[in-house]
Design an enzyme around this catalytic site. Structure first.
Site, PDB file in Angstrom:
ATOM      1  N   GLU A  81      41.018  37.677  42.933  1.00  0.00           N
ATOM      2  CA  GLU A  81      39.564  37.757  42.953  1.00  0.00           C
ATOM      3  C   GLU A  81      39.112  38.760  41.900  1.00  0.00           C
ATOM      4  O   GLU A  81      39.572  39.906  41.892  1.00  0.00           O
ATOM      5  CB  GLU A  81      39.057  38.207  44.330  1.00  0.00           C
ATOM      6  CG  GLU A  81      39.171  37.148  45.402  1.00  0.00           C
ATOM      7  CD  GLU A  81      38.594  37.618  46.729  1.00  0.00           C
ATOM      8  OE1 GLU A  81      37.940  36.816  47.409  1.00  0.00           O
ATOM      9  OE2 GLU A  81      38.818  38.793  47.095  1.00  0.00           O
ATOM     10  N   ILE A  82      38.231  38.339  41.019  1.00  0.00           N
ATOM     11  CA  ILE A  82      37.663  39.233  40.003  1.00  0.00           C
ATOM     12  C   ILE A  82      36.224  39.508  40.400  1.00  0.00           C
ATOM     13  O   ILE A  82      35.425  38.576  40.551  1.00  0.00           O
ATOM     14  CB  ILE A  82      37.757  38.599  38.606  1.00  0.00           C
ATOM     15  CG1 ILE A  82      39.243  38.497  38.200  1.00  0.00           C
ATOM     16  CG2 ILE A  82      36.968  39.410  37.586  1.00  0.00           C
ATOM     17  CD1 ILE A  82      39.475  37.853  36.861  1.00  0.00           C
TER      18      ILE A  82
END
Length: 818
Positions: free
Chosen positions: A570-571
């Site tokens: 997840e960014i």
């Protein structure tokens, strides 16, 4: 005492090794792992009793759903084709033949003075060659015009005009575009007749392979008389159709086992795994392995030798006595099929029809060896699979992962060569491992020698297993090891090292003040261009960046444990994060082999935010009398690879409690009500942290896990009543909390679209892949029906089950998410 000081001579040696690795291009990419538990095929002796003739025949064969991570979905063997590329021919101008380029999918045919025709696959509009029905039609036109009636042609070599790729597979969107999947039957039939037409020429057919030969590409090669591949690290052969819920449709189920034997053929088709050149030669899949530079000339010479009789046609693998008894006698074959069937049922839980269809196609062909009946059965089976929800779901995931390989943030502001990782626990050392494997120089820092030593030990154990399984060479092991520079607070030069870092990833304890302190320290030590990434699992990034000097260079990179196996990243940018910082996070994440999704900066982000209500409901179900093993079984029967109790033990009870308690204080309101997670707090106090402490909900002794009496006693003290819930009700309560939160995240724009939502939960939690993710599952179930079910649960159990507004809107309008 650990000595971290390396002599200048050693450093120079390491640098020379790195240069050699780059120059000779011997570092191969780290293979991704699948999504399911490691399970070896049981030996036939366990089925057939004490018969020594069939002993250990399957001992080294892994099942289709085999891996060390329970939720790993691996599409690395599939064609690197996206929808946009697939449709290029429809959107671009029509191909117009010229003298220098007669064909759209092939270079002009070349015929040597000795009569060897060279046919090179090459579509210049695509990065890779793929098999499509349009290509088949053009191939037939080429063959009839230049080869079939040309008496001068004595042999044919099929190869590729692309430098590093043969054929990456069939164009899956060819099939997906058909509304009625039965329309594919005559199309496949025409392809089969074309291959038979090639054979009818009566000249030797040689396939020269450099780079991937996958799916339809390998099936093309199987129709040839002789197969030669290169020893390039990019060369791999496989039939990965099972990963898309399909079977090999161009004769693969009928031709492969005649070449490599039944057991190896079933292993390849049921796992969809890649076979590398050395193994391909050993098993008889290819006849020669050569250097890339000599491939075409060796293939031409081989075709000439086959034509004049100086070289014999390939006769397939020579079976030893054990394999002949297992594969070629009624007794051995009976027990072989029984073993395969048993393992497939165990590992698929009946949720994936493709493995069973592959088995049936092979068996039918062996029972009907003459004529076209076996190919007819294969293509009809292919059409049936293509029409299943399971195949649609798996293709949807594949399509989604391909879409997510792109971002719109441009280039990084500064090249990233050196990555610093703060914290050498399981997360930090895992991040260091996947980063070092991709050629980055990694600074792994912790407070003391003992802490760093534990982290390095974890990394080296993982690499040692790869080395033992021949997934990594000794040379690669040494290079990867040299990429990690261990540092501690007592290392005099650690600040100097960090002064040259391009990216810092912190993986320390979930304490916001500690993280802010680290941000301030890193901004003092690192260069102005350095990006700071936090691996927090729930704390908003904006809160961590508060007071920072360079807030635009701060971003969240949330990895999942265990990092080497889990494919999702997840960014999480906050409002001030620059595009260049986002580009840096995506570049590193994708190079690490992760599937990256961008998520809005809210407590818990996306995956953990969905897990919050799910975990609360686990506590509610335990309170209402559902047993721990019943909970795990209900989730697995829904299609999850592991149950919530097993998942909590693997993630860590302390981590689960931290996330759940953090989200309970966040902005989810009623959606975090209905249960009581304080019983997790007591488990943490008791030191029952899960697998890492050998005791959580389960007690672990080697590979065995049981529920101990003291855990049973503790759970019973928490239980208030026994509602006698049936499995379907348990599944509905458990999964609706999960799915509703995913829909709420889409409603609140925490995720960009349903594709991101599906990929995030499939790759981050193991949400039943054959259902395609929460949004594809809602489409399949029917949103209106799902909302009605949730309303019933809300009436019976409370407002925590009330469906979000987005679900209500879709139910009312009849809309679908995909």
């Amino acid at each position: 005492q650990v000595d971290w000081h390396t002599s200048r001579t050693r450093i120079e040696s390491i640098r020379n090794q790195k240069m050699l690795a780059r120059t000779t291009n011997t570092l191969s990419r780290c293979n991704k792992w699948n999504m399911f538990h490691s399970l070896s095929m049981r030996t036939l002796s366990s089925v057939a009793g004490n018969s020594s003739l069939v002993k250990n025949s399957f001992a080294n064969h892994k099942g289709i759903f085999a891996s060390s991570s329970p939720i790993r979905l691996d599409f690395s063997s599939l064609a690197a084709v996206d929808r946009e590329t697939s449709e290029e021919s429809d959107t671009s101008s029509k191909f117009i033949p010229t003298a220098s380029r007669k064909y759209e999918f092939f270079q002009n045919v070349e015929v040597t003075p000795d009569g060897i025709a060279i046919i090179r696959f090459d579509n210049p509009s695509k990065k890779v060659n793929t098999i499509s029905f349009k290509l088949k039609d053009e191939a037939e036109k080429l063959w009839n015009a230049e080869i079939h009636h040309n008496a001068h042609v004595k042999g044919v070599v099929f190869t590729s005009g692309k430098p590093d790729g043969f054929i990456a597979g069939a164009d899956i969107f060819d099939i997906q575009s058909l509304q009625n999947k039965e329309e594919v039957i005559p199309l496949i039939e025409s392809a089969t007749k074309f291959f038979q037409h090639l054979k009818s020429k009566g000249v030797p057919l040689v396939c020269a392979i450099n780079g991937p030969a996958l799916g339809g590409g390998l099936e093309w090669a199987l129709w040839c008389d002789y197969r030669i591949c290169t020893d390039s690290p990019k060369t791999k052969l496989g039939l990965p159709e099972v990963k898309l819920g399909l079977l090999p449709g161009f004769g693969g189920t009928q031709n492969l086992h005649k070449i490599v034997g039944l057991q190896k053929a079933m292993d390849m088709m049921l796992t969809g795994k890649d076979v590398r050149p050395k193994q391909a030669k050993k098993m008889g899949l290819v006849d020669l392995v050569v250097a890339p530079q000599s491939l075409e000339q060796v293939a031409i010479d081989t075709a000439k030798g086959l034509a004049n009789g100086t070289i014999k046609k390939s006769s397939g693998v020579k079976k030893n006595l054990q394999d002949r008894i297992v594969e070629d006698t009624p007794f051995g074959r009976y027990f072989m099929w029984q073993t395969i069937d048993k393992m497939v049922k165990k590992n698929t839980n009946g949720n994936y029809p493709a493995p069973f269809a592959i088995i049936d196609a092979v068996k039918y062909g062996m029972e009907h060896p003459q004529g076209d009946a076996k190919f007819k059965f294969e293509r009809e089976s292919f059409a049936k699979l293509a029409a299943t929800k399971e195949s649609e779901a798996l293709i949807g995931i594949f399509d989604g992962t391909t879409q997510l390989k792109k971002h719109t943030y441009g280039d990084v502001a500064h090249p990233i060569h050196k990555v610093a990782v703060l914290g050498s626990g399981l997360m930090g050392s895992g991040i260091a491992q996947v980063t070092a494997e991709k050629g980055y120089e990694v600074l792994l820092k912790d407070r003391d020698d003992a802490s760093v030593a534990r982290g390095l030990s974890y990394v080296n154990e993982n690499w040692g297993r790869k080395l033992k399984r021949k997934k990594m060479s000794t040379f690669e092991f040494n290079i990867n090891s040299s990429n990690i520079v261990p540092l501690t607070d007592d290392t005099e030069s650690w600040k100097k090292h960090f002064g040259r870092a391009d990216l810092v990833i912190e993986a320390v304890f979930e304490d916001i003040e500690l993280k802010r302190k680290i941000v301030a320290q890193m901004e003092e030590l690192t260069p102005d261009h350095c990006v700071f990434a936090t691996n927090t699992s729930a704390i908003p990034i904006a809160d961590i960046a508060k007071g920072a000097k360079r807030p635009d260079q701060i971003i969240g990179m949330h990895y999942f444990s265990p990092v080497p196996q889990m494919p999702l990243l997840e960014i999480i940018p906050h409002d001030s994060t620059s595009d260049a910082t986002k580009a840096a996070a995506f570049e590193v994440g994708m190079k690490q082999g992760k599937t990256c999704i961008e998520v809005k900066d809210v407590p818990g982000f996306y995956v953990n935010r969905c897990l919050g209500p799910f975990l609360v409901e686990v506590s509610a179900l335990v309170r209402d009398g559902v047993g721990l093993e019943e909970l795990d079984l209900a989730a697995k029967n829904f299609g999850m690879p592991v149950g919530p109790i097993d998942l909590a033990d693997n993630v860590g009870i302390d981590v689960v409690y931290h996330v759940a308690s953090f989200l309970s204080r966040a902005d989810l309101g009623n959606r975090m009500s209905g249960g009581d997670i304080t019983f997790l707090e007591e488990m943490v106090k008791k030191g029952w942290l899960g697998k890492k402490s050998n005791k959580g909900f389960y007690t672990y002794q080697g590979k065995k896990k049981t529920i101990s009496n003291d855990v049973k006693s503790y759970i019973n003290s928490y239980r208030e009543k026994n509602l006698g819930l049936k499995e379907e009700e348990v599944q509905n309560r458990l999964m609706s909390r999960f799915i509703n939160e995913a829909a709420k995240c889409l409603e609140d724009e925490i995720i960009a679209n349903p594709v991101v939502g599906d990929i995030g939960l499939v790759f981050g939690t193991g949400f039943a892949p054959f259902k395609g993710g929460p949004f594809r599952y809602l489409d399949s179930f029917g949103v209106e029906g799902y909302v009605s079910m949730m309303n019933r649960l809300a009436d019976n159990y409370g407002p925590q089950f009330e469906p979000c507004q987005l679900l209500r809107d879709y139910a009312a309008s009849g809309k679908k998410f995909h």
